[in-house]
Design an enzyme around this catalytic site. Sequence first.
Site, PDB file in Angstrom:
ATOM      1  N   ARG A 176       0.979  -1.166   0.064  1.00  0.00           N
ATOM      2  CA  ARG A 176      -0.006  -0.113  -0.104  1.00  0.00           C
ATOM      3  C   ARG A 176       0.979   1.122  -0.028  1.00  0.00           C
ATOM      4  NH1 ARG A 176      -3.547  -2.499  -1.752  1.00  0.00           N
ATOM      5  NH2 ARG A 176      -5.472  -3.165  -1.017  1.00  0.00           N
ATOM      6  N   HIS A 236      -0.516   0.191 -10.161  1.00  0.00           N
ATOM      7  CA  HIS A 236      -1.327  -0.660  -9.257  1.00  0.00           C
ATOM      8  C   HIS A 236      -1.718  -1.941 -10.371  1.00  0.00           C
ATOM      9  CE1 HIS A 236      -3.699  -0.978  -5.308  1.00  0.00           C
ATOM     10  NE2 HIS A 236      -3.347  -2.329  -5.757  1.00  0.00           N
TER      11      HIS A 236
HETATM   12  P1  NDP Z   1      -1.110 -11.339   4.503  1.00  0.00           P
HETATM   13  O1  NDP Z   1      -2.081 -10.892   5.769  1.00  0.00           O
HETATM   14  O2  NDP Z   1      -1.245 -12.771   4.066  1.00  0.00           O
HETATM   15  O3  NDP Z   1       0.387 -10.986   4.849  1.00  0.00           O
HETATM   16  C1  NDP Z   1       0.724  -9.776   5.563  1.00  0.00           C
HETATM   17  C2  NDP Z   1       2.156  -9.974   6.031  1.00  0.00           C
HETATM   18  O4  NDP Z   1       2.757  -8.720   6.626  1.00  0.00           O
HETATM   19  C3  NDP Z   1       2.328 -11.231   7.246  1.00  0.00           C
HETATM   20  O5  NDP Z   1       3.414 -11.634   6.932  1.00  0.00           O
HETATM   21  C4  NDP Z   1       2.354 -10.109   8.512  1.00  0.00           C
HETATM   22  O6  NDP Z   1       3.110 -10.485   9.528  1.00  0.00           O
HETATM   23  C5  NDP Z   1       3.136  -8.902   8.060  1.00  0.00           C
HETATM   24  N1  NDP Z   1       2.990  -7.690   8.921  1.00  0.00           N
HETATM   25  C6  NDP Z   1       1.861  -7.063   9.190  1.00  0.00           C
HETATM   26  N2  NDP Z   1       2.036  -6.151  10.018  1.00  0.00           N
HETATM   27  C7  NDP Z   1       3.502  -6.044  10.250  1.00  0.00           C
HETATM   28  C8  NDP Z   1       4.172  -5.233  11.010  1.00  0.00           C
HETATM   29  N3  NDP Z   1       3.483  -4.298  11.737  1.00  0.00           N
HETATM   30  N4  NDP Z   1       5.557  -5.556  11.177  1.00  0.00           N
HETATM   31  C9  NDP Z   1       6.022  -6.570  10.370  1.00  0.00           C
HETATM   32  N5  NDP Z   1       5.265  -7.336   9.539  1.00  0.00           N
HETATM   33  C10 NDP Z   1       3.970  -7.100   9.515  1.00  0.00           C
HETATM   34  O7  NDP Z   1      -1.347 -10.399   3.358  1.00  0.00           O
HETATM   35  P2  NDP Z   1      -0.951 -10.603   1.670  1.00  0.00           P
HETATM   36  O8  NDP Z   1       0.342 -10.962   1.680  1.00  0.00           O
HETATM   37  O9  NDP Z   1      -2.232 -11.370   1.213  1.00  0.00           O
HETATM   38  O10 NDP Z   1      -1.105  -8.953   1.298  1.00  0.00           O
HETATM   39  C11 NDP Z   1      -0.439  -8.197   1.735  1.00  0.00           C
HETATM   40  C12 NDP Z   1      -0.940  -6.583   1.152  1.00  0.00           C
HETATM   41  O11 NDP Z   1      -0.614  -6.517  -0.083  1.00  0.00           O
HETATM   42  C13 NDP Z   1      -2.383  -6.667   1.135  1.00  0.00           C
HETATM   43  O12 NDP Z   1      -2.742  -6.003   2.440  1.00  0.00           O
HETATM   44  C14 NDP Z   1      -2.696  -5.328   0.301  1.00  0.00           C
HETATM   45  O13 NDP Z   1      -2.735  -4.115   0.972  1.00  0.00           O
HETATM   46  C15 NDP Z   1      -1.374  -5.651  -0.745  1.00  0.00           C
HETATM   47  N6  NDP Z   1      -1.825  -6.204  -1.887  1.00  0.00           N
HETATM   48  C16 NDP Z   1      -1.695  -5.237  -3.144  1.00  0.00           C
HETATM   49  C17 NDP Z   1      -1.985  -5.866  -4.273  1.00  0.00           C
HETATM   50  C18 NDP Z   1      -1.603  -4.982  -5.640  1.00  0.00           C
HETATM   51  O14 NDP Z   1      -1.988  -5.224  -6.602  1.00  0.00           O
HETATM   52  N7  NDP Z   1      -0.522  -4.201  -5.537  1.00  0.00           N
HETATM   53  C19 NDP Z   1      -2.625  -7.075  -4.628  1.00  0.00           C
HETATM   54  C20 NDP Z   1      -2.901  -7.821  -3.414  1.00  0.00           C
HETATM   55  C21 NDP Z   1      -2.441  -7.048  -1.999  1.00  0.00           C
HETATM   56  P3  NDP Z   1       2.543 -11.851  10.405  1.00  0.00           P
HETATM   57  O15 NDP Z   1       2.582 -12.951   9.382  1.00  0.00           O
HETATM   58  O16 NDP Z   1       3.489 -12.103  11.598  1.00  0.00           O
HETATM   59  O17 NDP Z   1       1.073 -11.617  10.742  1.00  0.00           O
END
Ligand code: NDP
Length: 311
Positions: free
Chosen positions: A227, A275
Amino acid sequence: MALLIETGLSDWISDNDIADGIRKLHPDADVRTPDNLGDPADITMLAVVDLQDDHPNRLPNLKLVQKLGAGVETIVSNPNLPEHARIARLKPDAPAQGIAEWFVAYVLRHQRHMPFHEAAQTRAEWSPKAPIYSPDTKVGVLGLGHIGARSAKMLRAVGFEVMGWSRSPKQIDGVTCLHGDAALPELLGQCDHICAILPSTPQTVGLFDARMLAAMKPGSQLLNAGRGDLIDEAALIAALDAGTPGHAVLDVTSTEPLPQDSPLWAHPGVTITPHVSGWHLGDALADVGENFRRLSTGAPLLHEVDKARGY
Ligand code: NDP
């Protein structure tokens, strides 16, 4: 009980196409679109790209908001969403594969000096320049969830040394996994490329401020497909001007579409893609229909969001 599809997007996929796809998989499901809404009180599940402020008020019996994608920050933070309403997202393979490919493509673009060779060709100039050797290159992946873990594995398979970072501990074969706030500057200082695929939460908004950008390796590349609000864009421009990082590749920006007068467009250290990294939804429609069935029968939902955690 009825499912309303209301994306408000016509340039991606139409509400009627999504509704038809779900009806094919679940012929008995009552699936509606805004042009065939009927009584709003029938709607128990709403499938959206972004939740509008007035959606919860228009749909008095809303129990589940289904994001047609992954990022749920605008849904979680909607002040009108009732306490009892649940949120689910999608976790299809297609966008995870697409975003992993996008990271690999833009890391390799740098490794193989593609802009340099394309510019030399316009001058009919034969200018050999040694590619950067993959095993000598360290790539950091921020976020090791559905998309990040897949990206880390794909980057590792190409031959890079890969480090990963998440909130909780992880184990991925061949990847050095760190977790927690304190570990981030240590990772940033070592990596030639940082691939960010984090959700937007109160903890991640503005995480890449001037201090964090300065912790990156001089000349390194910052790639963001999560994001746009992860990065303080004014601080990024100042940091690029100072050479740390050396380049940024942004698939997401704090305002989308990126305004025409944004200085990011013309900055020589910035590459923008609009995007598009995770474009395809793949077979995800099956999960939307399945969640409607589960909501109706009281079964546990697929990919329910932890509202307190924000993702
Ligand atoms: P997931 O929920 O599967 O993974 C999120 C990851 O981020 C997890 O490993 C989580 O850690 C980590 N995380 C969250 N908060 C923190 C923090 N404060 N510090 C360290 N690590 C953190 O999400 P996805 O992988 O499916 O997607 C991630 C993001 O990608 C989505 O939320 C979306 O905003 C974006 N996205 C963008 C797209 C595009 O077209 N550009 C398409 C799809 C998604 P933990 O595993 O420990 O919880």
